[in-house]
Design an enzyme around this catalytic site. Sequence first.
Site: not given
Ligand code: ADP
Ligand code: AMP
Length: 213
Positions: A13, A88, A127, A160, A171
């Site tokens: 995302k 969420r 990541r 992170r 998660r």
């Molecule tokens: P989210 O925001 O949904 O938690 P991220 O955008 O941070 O996910 O992506 C999670 C990890 O996967 C990151 O390390 C990112 O670089 C990698 N990633 C994102 N899209 C892809 C893809 N299409 N193929 C492989 N790796 C990806």
């Molecule tokens: P994210 O960066 O989206 O992966 O979120 C990291 C963490 O933040 C999650 O595992 C939750 O603990 C918290 N969090 C983020 N967005 C939400 C949401 N909309 N509702 C509840 N918890 C959230």
Amino acid sequence: MNLMLFGAPGAGKGTQAKYLIEKFNIPQISTGDMLRAAITNGTAMGMEAKSYMDAGKLVPDSTIIGIIKERLGQADCKKGFILDGFPRTLAQAEALEELMKNMGISLDKVISLNVPDELIVGRITGRRVCSKCGASFHVEFNPSKVADICDYCGGELIIRKDDNAETVKSRLEAYHAQTAPLIAYYTDMGVMVELDGTKDVNEVTQDMFALLK
Ligand code: ADP
Ligand code: AMP
């Protein structure tokens, strides 16, 4: 354009949000990024959220709805926005609907990035995120041009605290139990579109742009 990126943690995302910002010039609203900023700033809300985040659990709805209410009321959201990681839970989705109704706006599309659980662990453990702007990279699948430096702002890339194999499990559990039911909610609303999130980053971006034409 009012968009939402939907999907499991690590589905891509945040990565795709960056391309939407560039193309449509609308802000990304990531509740995860906002909570991490609150932790960095040492606010009371950040301190409360931290224990949930470190354990891979969802932060209480009342906290999240409060920060979204404030954020959507800011001037830069008038031209549209990209919700990332919110809502969420069903309670959050209903609060969003009410809020948007009061603002006289509606969601144009919810874009679901579909990635099976087996791929999520590798994505999350590899990541790297920018400590300044929150941009997301992957050591293998989506590396930054210069190691440990953000392509977008030159900030330092870090791991992170919640990106470890143990937390991923909680998660994903939270995602399946509390968030995945929203797929039916937005499908019924007629705004849901699903994408194969297992393709390369660039291919996912192209597919996403094609359905926003
Ligand atoms: P989210 O925001 O949904 O938690 P991220 O955008 O941070 O996910 O992506 C999670 C990890 O996967 C990151 O390390 C990112 O670089 C990698 N990633 C994102 N899209 C892809 C893809 N299409 N193929 C492989 N790796 C990806
Ligand atoms: P994210 O960066 O989206 O992966 O979120 C990291 C963490 O933040 C999650 O595992 C939750 O603990 C918290 N969090 C983020 N967005 C939400 C949401 N909309 N509702 C509840 N918890 C959230």
